[in-house]
Scaffold this motif. Structure first.
Motif, PDB file in Angstrom:
ATOM      1  N   VAL A   4      45.966  22.088  79.266  1.00  0.00           N
ATOM      2  CA  VAL A   4      44.779  21.896  78.773  1.00  0.00           C
ATOM      3  C   VAL A   4      44.037  22.962  77.900  1.00  0.00           C
ATOM      4  O   VAL A   4      44.609  24.143  78.317  1.00  0.00           O
ATOM      5  N   TYR A  54      37.450  15.092  78.238  1.00  0.00           N
ATOM      6  CA  TYR A  54      37.188  15.977  77.150  1.00  0.00           C
ATOM      7  C   TYR A  54      35.762  16.420  76.930  1.00  0.00           C
ATOM      8  O   TYR A  54      34.756  15.391  77.110  1.00  0.00           O
ATOM      9  N   ALA A  66      43.912  18.388  75.701  1.00  0.00           N
ATOM     10  CA  ALA A  66      44.959  18.089  76.681  1.00  0.00           C
ATOM     11  C   ALA A  66      46.212  17.588  76.122  1.00  0.00           C
ATOM     12  O   ALA A  66      45.942  16.581  75.183  1.00  0.00           O
ATOM     13  N   VAL A  96      36.949  21.667  78.978  1.00  0.00           N
ATOM     14  CA  VAL A  96      38.109  21.028  78.391  1.00  0.00           C
ATOM     15  C   VAL A  96      37.778  20.393  77.211  1.00  0.00           C
ATOM     16  O   VAL A  96      37.154  19.485  76.934  1.00  0.00           O
TER      17      VAL A  96
END
Length: 515
Positions: free
Chosen positions: A416, A464, A369, A366
């Motif tokens: 995301v 993150y 977002a 990720v």
């Protein structure tokens, strides 16, 4: 001589037979044309035309029981007429008079049905001859007439039934037609050692990848593992019982077979039995998998040459195989075990561009977002997830329910950006997957956004550059006259680095074998 004349001639043979007891009879024919015997059985139909074409008698002929001295019809009495049987493969809607000579390979139990047109009962049975197979169905009053007569592995002459196109949605036999018994249908028990029994057309598991979706196939394999019974609740609220089997064969592939209902409950798999399934449907959901229906034939350790060869292979060689699964199931570590893709594969293979959505698993990180619109105010009822609008009086209105409420509940719609070594993509996480990814419920995150902005931002900073296993659905959709590929995250799992490394090594070996 036509079928009508043949049936009339058969009828005339019994005119002089003495009546002893009021028991209906069914004819039993020998395998050799021109020689038939009489055997007592159950009433089998209503009326059948005589030689003149008029309905003169029933197929049961008359309420009587034959004298032991006259149980067998003389062969020369039947030689003056012959019955020509129509092969199953030659049946079509343009044939009016036909008679098939077939063996019953499978018979279902009586089931009750109910829909907008009414209710009733039904049963079906599959039959076979040297040319092919076909399904025969009986409804309502015909169930009472024929259910007790038809027995598996017995041979029958069947005529005067309705032939129609098969409903492929429920068909488990590869035939474009199916037969429906009606009021004047005739089913005669007969002898037929030359009529074949169950015919299998086994397909190796490795070839399932090349088959079209929803095709009906036969598979023989070793049951490596049988899952526990699971209770499934349908959208209509009906409770179903399911069990999944993991099947392997000498092609080095593995596939799951889903059993339902009684088959799932009664299946017993000690010592890795050989399983033969006839009439299973091939599904492409979650890779490739097989589904058995109530009309599918499941045999455990059948005494056929294919089963003996497979047992010998499993005992001597299977331990050296590294089986590759075509079906998606969870490993003990919780990861999915098939259909892995990199994000660059998604682009190059144009996943989601077909008529149906595609599903894939990936390991991704990720990187960003969208926090601003990650939550929305939804209807507070448990059955409705629509967005509500605040009214001037402070209450919240749901357009779907048409009601005003004093409050609302937060729900996730989190976008995301996922990335791996080759590419990145935007994906949407809804309620459960977003809560799993962020580690907070929507209500908890909504409370932080309203009261503590720093704590709210800290939730996203933690996620993150975290790496997870994502199971995704991808489909090309049209929005505002613009085509775009939409990726929806269906599940998020923690990454098991050991399992992931094993998957990478398996892919390397596969690529090396191709080159």
């Amino acid at each position: 001589m036509t079928v009508r004349q043949t049936q009339g001639a058969i009828e005339s043979l019994f005119n002089d037979v003495p009546v002893r007891n009021p028991v209906s009879q069914v004819m039993t024919a020998d395998a050799t044309p021109g020689h038939e015997e009489v055997a007592s059985s159950t009433t089998i139909s209503n009326e059948i035309p005589g030689p003149s074409g008029n309905n003169t008698s029933s197929c049961a002929i008359s309420p009587m029981k034959f004298s032991p001295m006259k149980d067998t019809i003389k062969e020369d009495s039947l030689k003056r007429f012959g019955t020509k049987f129509t092969p199953i493969s030659q049946l079509n809607q343009y044939l009016s008079d036909w008679t098939i000579r077939v063996r019953v390979t499978h018979k279902t139990e009586i089931r009750n049905w109910s829909n907008s047109n009414g209710e009733g009962k039904v049963f079906s049975f599959d039959v076979i001859d040297k040319s092919g197979e076909i399904k025969i169905t009986a409804f309502n009053s015909q169930v009472d007439t024929f259910f007790s007569l038809v027995e598996p592995n017995e041979v029958y002459l069947i005529s005067k039934a309705s032939l129609k196109l098969a409903n492929k949605q429920f068909a488990t036999i590869n035939n474009d037609y199916e037969i429906t018994l009606c009021g004047n249908s005739c089913v005669l028990a007969c002898r037929g050692r030359d009529v074949p029994s169950t015919r299998y057309r086994f397909v190796p598991i490795s070839e399932l990848e090349d088959k079209d979706p929803d095709v009906i196939i036969d598979v023989i394999a070793v049951c490596q593992e049988a899952g526990d019974l699971a209770q499934i609740t349908t959208k209509a609220g009906k409770q179903l019982t399911k069990r999944e089997l993991r099947l392997i064969d000498s092609s080095g592939k593995m596939v799951t077979l889903a059993l339902w209902g009684e088959q799932a409950q009664t299946f017993n798999a000690p010592c890795h039995p050989v399983v033969a399934i006839k009439g299973a449907r091939l599904s492409t959901f979650g890779g490739r998998s097989l589904t058995a229906f109530h009309s599918s034939i499941l045999m455990v350790n059948p005494e056929i040459p294919e089963a003996f060869a497979l047992r010998s292979w499993y005992n001597q060689e299977a331990h050296a195989y590294n089986f590759h699964s075509l079906s998606e199931f969870r490993s003990k570590a919780g990861e999915f075990t098939t259909n892995w893709k990199t994000l660059s594969d998604v682009e190059t293979q144009q996943l989601g561009h077909g008529e149906k959505a595609d599903y894939f698993n990936c390991v991704a990180t990720v990187v960003f977002a969208r926090k601003k619109n990650c939550l929305y105010q939804s209807c507070p009822t448990t059955s409705c997830h629509k967005k509500v609008h605040q009214q001037p009086n402070g209450r919240f209105h749901c357009d779907k329910c048409g009601k005003d409420y004093s409050g609302f509940k937060y729900r996730f719609i989190l976008c995301v950006n996922l990335a791996d070594f080759g590419d990145n993509t935007w994906a949407t996480c809804f309620q459960d997957t977003a809560e799993n990814l962020l580690g907070l419920t929507a209500e908890e995150l909504g409370g932080l956004r309203d009261t503590d902005e720093d704590a709210f931002n800290q939730v996203f900073r933690k996620v993150y550059f975290s790496t997870h296993v994502f199971r995704n659905r991808i489909k090309l959709e049209i929005f505002n006259d613009e085509c775009r590929v939409k990726v929806t995250v269906l599940e998020v799992l923690p990454l098991d680095h050991r399992q992931h490394s094993k998957n990478l090594l398996d892919r390397i070996r596969t690529l090396a074998q191709k080159n």
